[in-house]
Design an enzyme around this catalytic site. Structure first.
Site, PDB file in Angstrom:
ATOM      1  N   GLY A  16       0.808  -1.217   0.000  1.00 15.46           N
ATOM      2  CA  GLY A  16       0.000   0.000   0.000  1.00 15.46           C
ATOM      3  C   GLY A  16       0.840   1.265   0.000  1.00 15.46           C
ATOM      4  O   GLY A  16       0.563   2.205   0.735  1.00 15.46           O
ATOM      5  N   LEU A  92      -5.180  -5.967  -6.008  1.00  9.72           N
ATOM      6  CA  LEU A  92      -5.074  -6.881  -7.147  1.00  9.72           C
ATOM      7  C   LEU A  92      -6.316  -7.736  -7.343  1.00  9.72           C
ATOM      8  O   LEU A  92      -6.232  -8.865  -7.836  1.00  9.72           O
ATOM      9  CB  LEU A  92      -3.830  -7.771  -6.978  1.00  9.72           C
ATOM     10  CG  LEU A  92      -2.514  -7.008  -6.841  1.00  9.72           C
ATOM     11  CD1 LEU A  92      -1.353  -7.978  -6.677  1.00  9.72           C
ATOM     12  CD2 LEU A  92      -2.294  -6.088  -8.033  1.00  9.72           C
ATOM     13  N   ASN A 109      -7.826   4.507  -9.387  1.00 10.63           N
ATOM     14  CA  ASN A 109      -6.700   3.582  -9.415  1.00 10.63           C
ATOM     15  C   ASN A 109      -5.531   4.283 -10.100  1.00 10.63           C
ATOM     16  O   ASN A 109      -5.722   5.168 -10.938  1.00 10.63           O
ATOM     17  CB  ASN A 109      -7.065   2.310 -10.190  1.00 10.63           C
ATOM     18  CG  ASN A 109      -5.937   1.288 -10.160  1.00 10.63           C
ATOM     19  OD1 ASN A 109      -5.347   1.025  -9.111  1.00 10.63           O
ATOM     20  ND2 ASN A 109      -5.622   0.707 -11.305  1.00 10.63           N
ATOM     21  N   HIS A 111      -2.118   3.592 -12.449  1.00 16.87           N
ATOM     22  CA  HIS A 111      -1.570   2.586 -13.356  1.00 16.87           C
ATOM     23  C   HIS A 111      -0.181   3.029 -13.812  1.00 16.87           C
ATOM     24  O   HIS A 111      -0.006   4.189 -14.198  1.00 16.87           O
ATOM     25  CB  HIS A 111      -2.487   2.421 -14.572  1.00 16.87           C
ATOM     26  CG  HIS A 111      -2.072   1.314 -15.486  1.00 16.87           C
ATOM     27  ND1 HIS A 111      -2.282  -0.014 -15.190  1.00 16.87           N
ATOM     28  CD2 HIS A 111      -1.447   1.339 -16.685  1.00 16.87           C
ATOM     29  CE1 HIS A 111      -1.813  -0.763 -16.176  1.00 16.87           C
ATOM     30  NE2 HIS A 111      -1.295   0.035 -17.090  1.00 16.87           N
ATOM     31  N   ASP A 152      -8.656  -1.304 -16.111  1.00 13.35           N
ATOM     32  CA  ASP A 152      -7.958  -0.164 -16.726  1.00 13.35           C
ATOM     33  C   ASP A 152      -8.741   0.512 -17.844  1.00 13.35           C
ATOM     34  O   ASP A 152      -8.157   1.178 -18.694  1.00 13.35           O
ATOM     35  CB  ASP A 152      -6.582  -0.602 -17.271  1.00 13.35           C
ATOM     36  CG  ASP A 152      -5.709  -1.238 -16.218  1.00 13.35           C
ATOM     37  OD1 ASP A 152      -5.809  -0.836 -15.051  1.00 13.35           O
ATOM     38  OD2 ASP A 152      -4.932  -2.149 -16.558  1.00 13.35           O
ATOM     39  N   GLU A 181       4.931   7.669  -8.304  1.00 12.34           N
ATOM     40  CA  GLU A 181       3.505   7.394  -8.150  1.00 12.34           C
ATOM     41  C   GLU A 181       2.890   7.971  -6.865  1.00 12.34           C
ATOM     42  O   GLU A 181       1.836   8.627  -6.931  1.00 12.34           O
ATOM     43  CB  GLU A 181       3.244   5.885  -8.221  1.00 12.34           C
ATOM     44  CG  GLU A 181       3.353   5.315  -9.609  1.00 12.34           C
ATOM     45  CD  GLU A 181       3.083   3.820  -9.635  1.00 12.34           C
ATOM     46  OE1 GLU A 181       2.973   3.277 -10.741  1.00 12.34           O
ATOM     47  OE2 GLU A 181       2.983   3.205  -8.555  1.00 12.34           O
TER      48      GLU A 181
END
Length: 213
Positions: A16, A92, A109, A111, A152, A181
């Site tokens: 996480g 996941l 989310n 990616h 996605d 990220e």
């Protein structure tokens, strides 16, 4: 008049990392938000330990034995904890119809590659960077997108470009993208709070009430 705090829920299957960065940004006063709940499908997820140590309610909701029941439980727990926006941080598992119906347009989310070119079922982690290198493109990136019933496929709401350098390997590209990220997630959430970014399912910033969703 201060902006209403964004009430966040998190989903994580492992460490996480982005959820940690967001919670730390909240604690540092950098992000006007509240971490209401973190849920993992993995009892051994380090994210659960982090959340509990940080004072964030944390639950494990396993999904394999009864996916439908887990979906119902997830939607209910997020609602009971007053979550407005769900943030995926390395989760996941595909979300089910109950959660998607309750939080449509309010699930994000991140990616590690350009979408839609390098997304879809099975495209996560190093697989994305392997595909980017194999394609010979000069630029990769990070995409934050809304989550729907397909992997996605939801609309991208924020992008950040990352150059593919000469001699890059999947490992080196992954390290560079991964390092960017968490802060990108935090910056995107800040834009949601102050109204620079609008999500279709999230009323920001002046129409939020204290009522549970």
């Amino acid at each position: 008049m201060s902006l209403p705090k964004l009430r966040l829920g998190f989903l994580a299957s492992g460490n996480g990392t982005s959820a940690r960065a967001i919670v730390n940004a909240i604690k540092a006063g950098e992000l006007p938000a509240e971490a209401r709940l973190l849920v993992s499908n993995n009892r051994k997820a380090a994210a659960l330990e982090f959340a509990r140590a940080a004072g964030v309610p944390a639950l494990c909701i396993p999904t394999q034995a009864d996916p439908g029941g887990a979906d119902q439980s997830l939607a209910a727990e997020m609602g009971e904890h007053g979550v407005e926006l769900i943030v995926l941080s390395g989760y996941l598992r595909q979300l089910g119809p109950a959660t998607l119906a309750r939080y449509g347009g309010r699930i994000l989310n991140i990616h590690p590659g350009p979408l839609p070119q390098f997304g879809g079922h099975g495209m996560y982690g190093r697989r994305v960077h392997e595909a980017v290198i194999a394609a010979g493109v000069s630029e990769s990136g990070i995409a934050i997108h809304l989550v729907d019933e397909e992997y996605d496929r939801g609309p991208v709401v924020a992008r950040r470009s990352v150059s593919v350098e000469p001699g890059d390997t999947p490992e080196s590209l992954e390290a560079r993208v991964t390092s960017l990220e968490p802060q990108f997630y935090v910056e995107t959430l800040k834009e949601l709070v102050d109204g620079r970014l609008i999500l279709p399912g999230l009323r920001r910033p002046s129409h939020i009430s204290d009522n549970l969703p």
